[in-house]
Scaffold this motif. Structure first.
Motif, PDB file in Angstrom:
ATOM      1  N   ALA A   5       0.809  -1.054  -0.002  1.00  0.00           N
ATOM      2  CA  ALA A   5      -0.120  -0.059   0.081  1.00  0.00           C
ATOM      3  C   ALA A   5       0.976   1.099   0.111  1.00  0.00           C
ATOM      4  O   ALA A   5       0.573   2.271  -0.680  1.00  0.00           O
ATOM      5  CB  ALA A   5      -1.088   0.135   1.421  1.00  0.00           C
ATOM      6  N   ARG A   9       0.860   4.235  -2.618  1.00  0.00           N
ATOM      7  CA  ARG A   9       0.704   5.653  -2.294  1.00  0.00           C
ATOM      8  C   ARG A   9       1.656   6.620  -3.004  1.00  0.00           C
ATOM      9  O   ARG A   9       1.077   7.672  -3.492  1.00  0.00           O
ATOM     10  CB  ARG A   9       0.235   5.621  -0.743  1.00  0.00           C
ATOM     11  N   ASP A  39     -16.837   8.187  -1.794  1.00  0.00           N
ATOM     12  CA  ASP A  39     -16.797   7.925  -0.302  1.00  0.00           C
ATOM     13  C   ASP A  39     -17.649   6.690   0.011  1.00  0.00           C
ATOM     14  O   ASP A  39     -17.364   5.980   0.771  1.00  0.00           O
ATOM     15  CB  ASP A  39     -17.150   9.181   0.164  1.00  0.00           C
ATOM     16  N   SER A  42     -16.065   3.481  -1.190  1.00  0.00           N
ATOM     17  CA  SER A  42     -14.831   3.021  -0.382  1.00  0.00           C
ATOM     18  C   SER A  42     -15.436   2.368   1.068  1.00  0.00           C
ATOM     19  O   SER A  42     -14.659   1.724   1.515  1.00  0.00           O
ATOM     20  CB  SER A  42     -13.860   4.164  -0.331  1.00  0.00           C
ATOM     21  N   LYS A  43     -16.424   2.952   1.713  1.00  0.00           N
ATOM     22  CA  LYS A  43     -16.950   2.358   2.834  1.00  0.00           C
ATOM     23  C   LYS A  43     -17.281   1.060   2.733  1.00  0.00           C
ATOM     24  O   LYS A  43     -17.194   0.486   3.761  1.00  0.00           O
ATOM     25  CB  LYS A  43     -18.085   3.373   3.394  1.00  0.00           C
ATOM     26  N   TYR A  45     -15.807  -1.245   0.194  1.00  0.00           N
ATOM     27  CA  TYR A  45     -14.654  -1.937   0.070  1.00  0.00           C
ATOM     28  C   TYR A  45     -13.496  -1.178  -0.163  1.00  0.00           C
ATOM     29  O   TYR A  45     -13.402  -0.497  -1.180  1.00  0.00           O
ATOM     30  CB  TYR A  45     -14.889  -2.917  -1.230  1.00  0.00           C
ATOM     31  N   ASN A  46     -12.356  -1.282   0.662  1.00  0.00           N
ATOM     32  CA  ASN A  46     -11.308  -0.291   0.451  1.00  0.00           C
ATOM     33  C   ASN A  46     -10.192  -1.123   1.249  1.00  0.00           C
ATOM     34  O   ASN A  46      -9.549  -0.821   2.364  1.00  0.00           O
ATOM     35  CB  ASN A  46     -11.541   0.971   1.064  1.00  0.00           C
ATOM     36  N   PRO A  47      -9.626  -2.332   0.919  1.00  0.00           N
ATOM     37  CA  PRO A  47      -9.009  -3.069   1.730  1.00  0.00           C
ATOM     38  C   PRO A  47      -7.656  -2.432   1.836  1.00  0.00           C
ATOM     39  O   PRO A  47      -6.860  -2.625   2.918  1.00  0.00           O
ATOM     40  CB  PRO A  47      -8.804  -4.394   0.872  1.00  0.00           C
ATOM     41  N   LYS A  48      -6.944  -1.669   1.042  1.00  0.00           N
ATOM     42  CA  LYS A  48      -5.686  -1.084   1.119  1.00  0.00           C
ATOM     43  C   LYS A  48      -5.971   0.217   2.053  1.00  0.00           C
ATOM     44  O   LYS A  48      -4.990   1.055   2.138  1.00  0.00           O
ATOM     45  CB  LYS A  48      -4.928  -0.741  -0.183  1.00  0.00           C
ATOM     46  N   ASN A  49      -6.993   0.696   2.381  1.00  0.00           N
ATOM     47  CA  ASN A  49      -7.514   1.912   2.924  1.00  0.00           C
ATOM     48  C   ASN A  49      -6.696   3.210   2.212  1.00  0.00           C
ATOM     49  O   ASN A  49      -5.903   3.918   2.893  1.00  0.00           O
ATOM     50  CB  ASN A  49      -6.812   1.739   4.470  1.00  0.00           C
ATOM     51  N   LEU A  50      -7.110   3.238   1.007  1.00  0.00           N
ATOM     52  CA  LEU A  50      -6.524   4.421   0.133  1.00  0.00           C
ATOM     53  C   LEU A  50      -7.396   5.509   0.179  1.00  0.00           C
ATOM     54  O   LEU A  50      -8.397   5.430   0.656  1.00  0.00           O
ATOM     55  CB  LEU A  50      -6.486   3.956  -1.407  1.00  0.00           C
ATOM     56  N   HIS A  51      -6.743   6.661   0.288  1.00  0.00           N
ATOM     57  CA  HIS A  51      -7.633   7.972   0.258  1.00  0.00           C
ATOM     58  C   HIS A  51      -7.753   8.113  -1.277  1.00  0.00           C
ATOM     59  O   HIS A  51      -6.744   8.611  -2.001  1.00  0.00           O
ATOM     60  CB  HIS A  51      -6.666   9.056   0.820  1.00  0.00           C
TER      61      HIS A  51
END
Length: 92
Positions: A5, A9, A39, A42-43, A45-51
């Motif tokens: 990740a 980034r 937004d 991403s709530k 599914y966002n396994p890499k916690n990306l912005h």
């Protein structure tokens, strides 16, 4: 070769600096609307916690994603979409 990740980034930051220059000025409401949808997605599914970062550029109908949560949508794509469901389909 695995990409973690942090690597993703960093690559996204580099690529976004080039895409920022291509953004269409204005489009504040459109960008806010796309960000709202992203937004919500991403709530779920966002396994890499990306912005996620949205860029709107001029061009014929197209949309694509780049590493690090970069999402690019063209003005032609926004003109073509007729519903929120169509935007969600493009983004997902």
């Amino acid at each position: 070769i695995g990409v973690n990740a942090q690597d993703e980034r960093e690559l996204g930051d580099y690529l976004s600096s080039n895409i920022e220059n291509l953004q269409v000025s204005g489009m504040i409401e459109e960008k806010a609307y796309v960000n709202k949808i992203i937004d919500q997605l991403s709530k779920q599914y966002n396994p890499k916690n990306l912005h996620f970062r949205v860029f709107i550029i001029s061009g014929p109908a197209n949309a694509f994603a780049l590493p690090g949560g970069i999402i690019v949508i063209t003005t032609g794509m926004l003109d073509l979409l007729k519903s929120e469901a169509q935007l969600v389909a493009v983004l997902s």
